[in-house]
Design a protein around this motif. Sequence first.
Motif, PDB file in Angstrom:
ATOM      1  N   PRO A  61       0.794  -1.239   0.000  1.00 31.74           N
ATOM      2  CA  PRO A  61       0.000   0.000   0.000  1.00 31.74           C
ATOM      3  C   PRO A  61       0.824   1.287   0.000  1.00 31.74           C
ATOM      4  O   PRO A  61       0.430   2.260  -0.645  1.00 31.74           O
ATOM      5  N   HIS A  62       1.940   1.313   0.677  1.00 33.19           N
ATOM      6  CA  HIS A  62       2.728   2.553   0.721  1.00 33.19           C
ATOM      7  C   HIS A  62       3.315   2.873  -0.650  1.00 33.19           C
ATOM      8  O   HIS A  62       3.274   4.019  -1.104  1.00 33.19           O
ATOM      9  N   GLU A  63       3.841   1.864  -1.310  1.00 34.08           N
ATOM     10  CA  GLU A  63       4.381   2.062  -2.651  1.00 34.08           C
ATOM     11  C   GLU A  63       3.263   2.392  -3.635  1.00 34.08           C
ATOM     12  O   GLU A  63       3.443   3.182  -4.558  1.00 34.08           O
ATOM     13  N   LEU A  64       2.101   1.777  -3.412  1.00 32.05           N
ATOM     14  CA  LEU A  64       0.973   1.993  -4.307  1.00 32.05           C
ATOM     15  C   LEU A  64       0.549   3.459  -4.323  1.00 32.05           C
ATOM     16  O   LEU A  64       0.232   4.007  -5.381  1.00 32.05           O
ATOM     17  N   ARG A  65       0.557   4.102  -3.173  1.00 30.98           N
ATOM     18  CA  ARG A  65       0.176   5.530  -3.115  1.00 30.98           C
ATOM     19  C   ARG A  65       1.036   6.351  -4.065  1.00 30.98           C
ATOM     20  O   ARG A  65       0.528   7.183  -4.816  1.00 30.98           O
ATOM     21  N   THR A  66       2.328   6.124  -4.024  1.00 33.57           N
ATOM     22  CA  THR A  66       3.253   6.852  -4.897  1.00 33.57           C
ATOM     23  C   THR A  66       2.952   6.572  -6.359  1.00 33.57           C
ATOM     24  O   THR A  66       2.941   7.482  -7.188  1.00 33.57           O
ATOM     25  N   HIS A  67       2.674   5.319  -6.665  1.00 32.56           N
ATOM     26  CA  HIS A  67       2.417   4.953  -8.053  1.00 32.56           C
ATOM     27  C   HIS A  67       1.047   5.428  -8.540  1.00 32.56           C
ATOM     28  O   HIS A  67       0.875   5.680  -9.738  1.00 32.56           O
ATOM     29  N   ILE A  68       0.076   5.558  -7.642  1.00 36.35           N
ATOM     30  CA  ILE A  68      -1.216   6.128  -8.032  1.00 36.35           C
ATOM     31  C   ILE A  68      -1.018   7.582  -8.443  1.00 36.35           C
ATOM     32  O   ILE A  68      -1.513   8.019  -9.487  1.00 36.35           O
ATOM     33  N   ARG A  69      -0.264   8.327  -7.642  1.00 42.16           N
ATOM     34  CA  ARG A  69       0.024   9.732  -7.997  1.00 42.16           C
ATOM     35  C   ARG A  69       0.766   9.804  -9.332  1.00 42.16           C
ATOM     36  O   ARG A  69       0.442  10.623 -10.191  1.00 42.16           O
ATOM     37  N   GLY A  70       1.749   8.950  -9.504  1.00 42.64           N
ATOM     38  CA  GLY A  70       2.497   8.922 -10.750  1.00 42.64           C
ATOM     39  C   GLY A  70       1.613   8.568 -11.938  1.00 42.64           C
ATOM     40  O   GLY A  70       1.737   9.157 -13.016  1.00 42.64           O
ATOM     41  N   ALA A  71       0.719   7.616 -11.734  1.00 40.25           N
ATOM     42  CA  ALA A  71      -0.189   7.213 -12.811  1.00 40.25           C
ATOM     43  C   ALA A  71      -1.087   8.378 -13.224  1.00 40.25           C
ATOM     44  O   ALA A  71      -1.289   8.623 -14.421  1.00 40.25           O
ATOM     45  N   LEU A  72      -1.608   9.096 -12.249  1.00 39.59           N
ATOM     46  CA  LEU A  72      -2.431  10.269 -12.566  1.00 39.59           C
ATOM     47  C   LEU A  72      -1.618  11.276 -13.375  1.00 39.59           C
ATOM     48  O   LEU A  72      -2.111  11.838 -14.356  1.00 39.59           O
ATOM     49  N   ASN A  73      -0.384  11.491 -12.973  1.00 42.96           N
ATOM     50  CA  ASN A  73       0.496  12.416 -13.704  1.00 42.96           C
ATOM     51  C   ASN A  73       0.834  11.910 -15.108  1.00 42.96           C
ATOM     52  O   ASN A  73       1.128  12.711 -16.004  1.00 42.96           O
ATOM     53  N   ASN A  74       0.797  10.591 -15.299  1.00 42.48           N
ATOM     54  CA  ASN A  74       1.103  10.003 -16.605  1.00 42.48           C
ATOM     55  C   ASN A  74      -0.139   9.814 -17.469  1.00 42.48           C
ATOM     56  O   ASN A  74      -0.084   9.166 -18.515  1.00 42.48           O
ATOM     57  N   GLY A  75      -1.271  10.376 -17.031  1.00 35.30           N
ATOM     58  CA  GLY A  75      -2.474  10.355 -17.864  1.00 35.30           C
ATOM     59  C   GLY A  75      -3.454   9.237 -17.605  1.00 35.30           C
ATOM     60  O   GLY A  75      -4.441   9.099 -18.325  1.00 35.30           O
ATOM     61  N   VAL A  76      -3.223   8.432 -16.583  1.00 33.78           N
ATOM     62  CA  VAL A  76      -4.176   7.377 -16.236  1.00 33.78           C
ATOM     63  C   VAL A  76      -5.340   8.043 -15.495  1.00 33.78           C
ATOM     64  O   VAL A  76      -5.128   8.807 -14.558  1.00 33.78           O
ATOM     65  N   THR A  77      -6.551   7.785 -15.932  1.00 36.30           N
ATOM     66  CA  THR A  77      -7.716   8.402 -15.305  1.00 36.30           C
ATOM     67  C   THR A  77      -8.126   7.635 -14.042  1.00 36.30           C
ATOM     68  O   THR A  77      -7.744   6.469 -13.859  1.00 36.30           O
ATOM     69  N   ARG A  78      -8.908   8.279 -13.227  1.00 37.31           N
ATOM     70  CA  ARG A  78      -9.425   7.615 -12.021  1.00 37.31           C
ATOM     71  C   ARG A  78     -10.263   6.397 -12.390  1.00 37.31           C
ATOM     72  O   ARG A  78     -10.212   5.375 -11.715  1.00 37.31           O
ATOM     73  N   GLU A  79     -11.026   6.531 -13.462  1.00 33.30           N
ATOM     74  CA  GLU A  79     -11.855   5.412 -13.908  1.00 33.30           C
ATOM     75  C   GLU A  79     -10.979   4.241 -14.357  1.00 33.30           C
ATOM     76  O   GLU A  79     -11.300   3.088 -14.078  1.00 33.30           O
ATOM     77  N   GLU A  80      -9.886   4.532 -15.030  1.00 29.86           N
ATOM     78  CA  GLU A  80      -8.971   3.463 -15.444  1.00 29.86           C
ATOM     79  C   GLU A  80      -8.326   2.810 -14.227  1.00 29.86           C
ATOM     80  O   GLU A  80      -8.166   1.579 -14.195  1.00 29.86           O
ATOM     81  N   ILE A  81      -7.987   3.593 -13.221  1.00 29.36           N
ATOM     82  CA  ILE A  81      -7.414   3.032 -11.986  1.00 29.36           C
ATOM     83  C   ILE A  81      -8.411   2.103 -11.328  1.00 29.36           C
ATOM     84  O   ILE A  81      -8.064   0.984 -10.914  1.00 29.36           O
ATOM     85  N   ARG A  82      -9.670   2.510 -11.265  1.00 27.21           N
ATOM     86  CA  ARG A  82     -10.705   1.635 -10.686  1.00 27.21           C
ATOM     87  C   ARG A  82     -10.820   0.330 -11.474  1.00 27.21           C
ATOM     88  O   ARG A  82     -10.922  -0.752 -10.884  1.00 27.21           O
ATOM     89  N   GLU A  83     -10.795   0.433 -12.787  1.00 24.57           N
ATOM     90  CA  GLU A  83     -10.895  -0.771 -13.626  1.00 24.57           C
ATOM     91  C   GLU A  83      -9.695  -1.694 -13.439  1.00 24.57           C
ATOM     92  O   GLU A  83      -9.846  -2.917 -13.424  1.00 24.57           O
TER      93      GLU A  83
END
Length: 81
Positions: free
Chosen positions: A25-47
């Motif tokens: 989970p700790h690493e995931l938080r960083t990668h979620i932020r990075g994914a958002l910055n790289n154009g991954v949408t919230r909906e794509e993250i949920r999927e």
Amino acid sequence: MGRDELPRKTRSMLNLAMISVLNRPHELRTHIRGALNNGVTREEIREIFLQVAVYAGVPAVVDSFRQAREVFAAVDSKQGQ
């Protein structure tokens, strides 16, 4: 990074799935932020997390959704300032 075979967005999506399966989970938080910055949408993250649930089980993804909610809330509060 020097490797162009996969776009950053695709790499971010793969990272989210793998880190979620590994239940980091700790690493995931960083990668979620990075994914958002790289154009991954919230909906794509949920999927992505729903796909993880199918193959790795719901317990593996419960923390992932929790981390995503916290990151989304932090991003939203920062944008509101």
